[in-house]
Design a protein around this motif. Structure first.
Motif, short mmCIF file in Angstrom:
data_model
loop_
_atom_site.label_atom_id
_atom_site.label_comp_id
_atom_site.label_asym_id
_atom_site.label_seq_id
_atom_site.Cartn_x
_atom_site.Cartn_y
_atom_site.Cartn_z
N HIS A 22 0.86 -1.18 0.00
CA HIS A 22 0.00 0.00 0.00
C HIS A 22 0.90 1.23 0.00
N ILE A 23 0.68 2.12 -0.96
CA ILE A 23 1.49 3.34 -1.03
C ILE A 23 0.59 4.55 -0.83
N ALA A 24 0.94 5.40 0.13
CA ALA A 24 0.18 6.63 0.36
C ALA A 24 1.03 7.81 -0.13
N PRO A 25 0.36 8.91 -0.54
CA PRO A 25 1.11 10.04 -1.11
C PRO A 25 2.06 10.70 -0.11
N ASN A 26 1.74 10.60 1.17
CA ASN A 26 2.63 11.21 2.18
C ASN A 26 2.49 10.44 3.49
N ALA A 27 3.39 10.72 4.41
CA ALA A 27 3.43 9.96 5.67
C ALA A 27 2.14 10.16 6.48
N ASP A 28 1.61 11.38 6.44
CA ASP A 28 0.39 11.66 7.20
C ASP A 28 -0.77 10.76 6.78
N GLN A 29 -0.95 10.67 5.46
CA GLN A 29 -2.01 9.81 4.93
C GLN A 29 -1.73 8.34 5.26
N LEU A 30 -0.45 8.00 5.21
CA LEU A 30 -0.06 6.62 5.50
C LEU A 30 -0.41 6.25 6.94
N TYR A 31 -0.18 7.16 7.87
CA TYR A 31 -0.51 6.87 9.27
C TYR A 31 -2.02 6.64 9.42
N ASP A 32 -2.80 7.43 8.69
CA ASP A 32 -4.26 7.23 8.76
C ASP A 32 -4.64 5.86 8.21
N ASP A 33 -4.03 5.48 7.09
CA ASP A 33 -4.36 4.20 6.47
C ASP A 33 -3.96 3.05 7.40
N LEU A 34 -2.80 3.19 8.00
CA LEU A 34 -2.32 2.15 8.92
C LEU A 34 -3.20 2.10 10.17
N ALA A 35 -3.57 3.25 10.66
CA ALA A 35 -4.43 3.29 11.86
C ALA A 35 -5.78 2.64 11.57
N ALA A 36 -6.29 2.83 10.35
CA ALA A 36 -7.57 2.21 9.99
C ALA A 36 -7.42 0.69 9.97
N ASP A 37 -6.30 0.22 9.42
CA ASP A 37 -6.04 -1.23 9.37
C ASP A 37 -5.92 -1.81 10.78
N LEU A 38 -5.20 -1.08 11.62
CA LEU A 38 -5.02 -1.51 13.01
C LEU A 38 -6.36 -1.52 13.76
N SER A 39 -7.15 -0.50 13.54
CA SER A 39 -8.46 -0.42 14.21
C SER A 39 -9.35 -1.58 13.83
N ARG A 40 -9.36 -1.90 12.53
CA ARG A 40 -10.16 -3.04 12.06
C ARG A 40 -9.73 -4.32 12.74
N ALA A 41 -8.40 -4.54 12.76
CA ALA A 41 -7.88 -5.77 13.36
C ALA A 41 -8.22 -5.83 14.85
N ALA A 42 -8.12 -4.69 15.52
CA ALA A 42 -8.39 -4.66 16.96
C ALA A 42 -9.86 -4.97 17.23
N THR A 43 -10.73 -4.36 16.46
CA THR A 43 -12.17 -4.58 16.64
C THR A 43 -12.51 -6.05 16.42
N GLU A 44 -11.95 -6.63 15.36
CA GLU A 44 -12.22 -8.05 15.06
C GLU A 44 -11.70 -8.96 16.16
N ALA A 45 -10.48 -8.68 16.63
CA ALA A 45 -9.86 -9.54 17.65
C ALA A 45 -10.70 -9.51 18.93
N VAL A 46 -11.13 -8.33 19.32
CA VAL A 46 -11.91 -8.23 20.56
C VAL A 46 -13.29 -8.88 20.37
N ARG A 47 -13.87 -8.70 19.21
CA ARG A 47 -15.16 -9.34 18.93
C ARG A 47 -15.04 -10.86 18.96
N ASP A 48 -13.96 -11.39 18.34
CA ASP A 48 -13.84 -12.85 18.20
C ASP A 48 -13.20 -13.53 19.39
#
Ligand code: 6PG
Length: 257
Positions: A10-36
């Motif tokens: 995954h390539i983001a145009p700048n580091a700021d956008q990249l942190y958001d994309d990574l945080a979204a991925d992390l949030s999804r994984a966290a939500t799923e782990a806690v749910r399951d």
């Protein structure tokens, strides 16, 4: 500009956008782990790259909602220095993230780097948290829910340095890594068996200084010469759709952005 690496990129145009994309991925994984499973086992790297990302998790209201109460925080690797040393990864992770979130203090698992057997002790701590038997027999590594890795210009990841002894560890989950191929001070690191058992691995790489390394990895993978001794990050090869590279345009060598 695209790059063919060991996993989707995954390539983001700048580091700021990249942190958001990574945080979204992390949030999804966290939500799923806690749910399951009711818990979220997160392993974080040190180094300079992830620090602004950790700060973002603390400051951005969207990520303050991460289920930190159900989280266990593990350290991917650390230097054998006291925790108040500037080179300590857990110090940086506490100061930028763990001290500011609603995580249980006892769920922040610093590596016992100053003890005689840090690897054995940290494995025992993992066994306890994952409710595996306490005996010393080798067992299947536990599945960490999310591992955030970085990469050095020499293609090391965690404290798995080119040609260093810990690269050959095939059973233990944690190893001490030292000797002439390890950038001092001595290290304690998660090993390939543990990393490759994770449910999700994100590799965060930013900045133009890492661009040539990524090209070198791409070329070695393309001509079949990729070897974990020379390019340790290529030894991180979990089965299935587990790993993803998160790059900013500079690291990807995409200078049009
Ligand atoms: C560490 C890390 C290490 C890091 C790379 C990249 O303690 O140094 O855990 O594996 O991810 O060295 O470091 P930078 O982010 O500082 O470039």
């Amino acid at each position: 500009m695209s790059l063919q690496l060991t996993a989707p990129v995954h390539i983001a145009p700048n580091a700021d956008q990249l942190y958001d994309d990574l945080a979204a991925d992390l949030s999804r994984a966290a939500t799923e782990a806690v749910r399951d499973r009711g818990l979220f086992h997160l392993a974080l790297s040190g180094g300079s790259t992830p620090e602004p990302f950790y700060t973002r998790l603390v400051l951005d209201p969207r990520y303050r909602l991460l289920p930190w109460q159900a989280a266990h925080l593990w350290i991917v690797d650390d230097r054998r220095v006291p925790e108040d040393d500037q080179k300590s990864n857990v110090r940086m992770i506490r100061e930028s993230l763990a001290d500011h979130i609603d995580i249980k203090k006892r769920h922040v698992h610093a590596m016992p780097v100053m003890e005689d057997d840090p690897a054995g002790l940290y494995e025992a701590e993992l066994r306890r948290a994952f409710e595996q038997g306490a005996d010393d027999a080798p067992q299947r590594p536990p599945a960490l829910d999310y591992v955030l890795l970085g990469m050095g210009e020499d293609a090391h990841t965690a404290s798995l340095f080119p040609n260093s002894p810990a690269l050959d560890e095939a059973e233990r989950w944690i190893a001490v890594n030292d000797g002439p191929h390890v950038t001092p001070p001595d290290r304690v690191t998660m090993t390939y068996p543990l990393l490759n058992a994770a449910r999700r691995i994100a590799v965060l790489v930013t900045g133009s200084k890492k661009s040539a390394t990524l090209r070198r990895i791409e070329a070695a993978l393309a001509d079949g010469s990729a070897d974990k001794s020379a390019l340790p990050i290529t030894g991180v090869q979990p089965c299935g759709d587990v790993m993803k590279w998160f790059l900013d345009a500079e690291a990807a060598g995409d200078t049009d952005n």
